[in-house]
Enzyme design. Sequence first.
Site, PDB file in Angstrom:
ATOM      1  N   HIS A   1       0.828  -1.207   0.000  1.00 31.40           N
ATOM      2  CA  HIS A   1       0.000   0.000   0.000  1.00 31.40           C
ATOM      3  C   HIS A   1       0.863   1.258   0.000  1.00 31.40           C
ATOM      4  CE1 HIS A   1       0.494   0.712   4.413  1.00 31.40           C
ATOM      5  NE2 HIS A   1       0.404  -0.601   4.527  1.00 31.40           N
TER       6      HIS A   1
ATOM      7  N   ASP B   1       0.138   4.380   1.198  1.00 32.44           N
ATOM      8  CA  ASP B   1       0.056   5.346   2.295  1.00 32.44           C
ATOM      9  C   ASP B   1       0.822   4.897   3.528  1.00 32.44           C
ATOM     10  OD1 ASP B   1      -1.885   3.292   2.539  1.00 32.44           O
ATOM     11  OD2 ASP B   1      -3.012   4.470   3.996  1.00 32.44           O
TER      12      ASP B   1
ATOM     13  N   ASP C   1       6.296   0.751   7.070  1.00 36.19           N
ATOM     14  CA  ASP C   1       4.974   0.175   6.881  1.00 36.19           C
ATOM     15  C   ASP C   1       4.191   1.121   5.977  1.00 36.19           C
ATOM     16  OD1 ASP C   1       2.428  -0.885   7.071  1.00 36.19           O
ATOM     17  OD2 ASP C   1       2.122  -0.279   9.148  1.00 36.19           O
TER      18      ASP C   1
ATOM     19  N   GLU D   1      -4.870   2.244   3.024  1.00 36.58           N
ATOM     20  CA  GLU D   1      -4.864   1.021   3.832  1.00 36.58           C
ATOM     21  C   GLU D   1      -4.871   1.342   5.310  1.00 36.58           C
ATOM     22  OE1 GLU D   1      -2.991  -2.403   6.043  1.00 36.58           O
ATOM     23  OE2 GLU D   1      -2.394  -0.288   5.905  1.00 36.58           O
TER      24      GLU D   1
END
Length: 490
Positions: free
Chosen positions: A77, A79, A116, A146
């Site tokens: 993802h 973001d 992340d 996400e």
Amino acid sequence: MNEVLTTLQPTAIWRHFQTLCNTPRPSFHEAELREHLIKWATELGHETYVDPVGNLLIRKAATKGMEDRETVVLQGHLDMVAQKNADIDHDFAKDPIVTQVIDGWVHATGTTLGADNGIGVAAAMAVLESTDLAHGPIEALFTIEEETSLRGALQLEEGILKGKILLNLDSEDRGDVYIGCAGGMDINIEKQYSAIAADSHKKAFKITISGLRGGHSGLDIHKGRASANVLIVRLLNLLKEHCDFGLSAFSGGTLRNAVSRDAEATINVSTEDQAKLFAFVEEFEQATKAEFSATETNLTVTLETAELDSELEANAKDNLLNAMYCAPHGVHRMSADLDGVTETSCNFGVINLRNTADGKKAFDACLLVRSLVDSAVEHLAYVAKSAFSLIQAEVKLENGYPGWRPDPKAGLLKHFLTVHTEVMGHEANVKVIHAGLECGIIGAKYPGMEMVSFGPNIRGAHSPTERMEIDSVGDFWRLLVALLESAPKR
């Protein structure tokens, strides 16, 4: 521009992660990065497609001699979680992430790092750019939002993926492979209140709870850490037994999926009750420090004067505080089937009581329920809904998403375990994660797709303590390369 990461090995992946650090990308602000990736991929000669919700798909043809291999979907993802320390001046929508290397780990400077899932995106970019890596057809799927709602995965256009194998690059422990995850649901609460003027003889005080570790509301929920939101609600409820006060405002937490690290409340207290307030706050700090001595060594409760403002009517105050005190938070049940795995939990992520333009007070809150069992998600969500329905608040259960049911006999898992042993020299740990990986949602849209999730060592995700181990990124890359080079034939 900060370029400290470009000297790290393997450069194929760290160079792209540096680009991600230099490109602001909090949730809802992924467009700049997406446009950069489209331009970059087009220059490489790859096909790109953006679905109606904003997810990006990049296709790369197989290398010579690998055309008969299964198409592999690399998924991550775009973001990142936007969290910073209170003393850091940082605008996540504009400013790059400033990184530093400390004792073999990459850190940000007072903010979340964005490993992340920036490292997963960077790894996929390295594959897309490579000219010496052997692989079959590649589909790189980069989703949006996400971290806030999983909206990208939930609204992913059906039928655009050709691959039957998906490698989710959004896990945080070297040596582990995930084959299942929790589903979840948001509980969003709103209520409008009339406000009354505070007695001019009262004095306003702001109570602040700070210094907590916070963390990921799934991965860290079982670790016994304190929630600032839970503590401020607890403090205010107990304070009712010691002195009379008017409730003017409060706030805590910024994300539904992060355990709140800071919270504050502004109250109005009469002159005769101020000494009781001072004594209670001091006692509360001592008691909570003792209670959380093993997990929250920096917990602080402070009291300072504030500006006198309007407050809630007394009954409204009491009912609101009671409802919040009943709201679920923490581990609800551990799994009976999987040793040491959290089955069901709830995070009391965000609370606010603030003034409105028309002179009223607006309350809102957001909780996130997670569970490996879909029916348990519904149950705990309705527990929260019931608490706030008692005060006639508007409660919406939203953004529900399914869990990812483990399949220990899947052919992809068997292949992964074989390759992992060959590359790493030891067996991988097969695990199920108490977090909302996008695999379950994508799998529901593409029945029959086999999936695994893996990644390097990331610690402190969703908080300013987030860091990523450099050596583990090299292992992550070698494992990904070996999996692609050995992709099964169709």
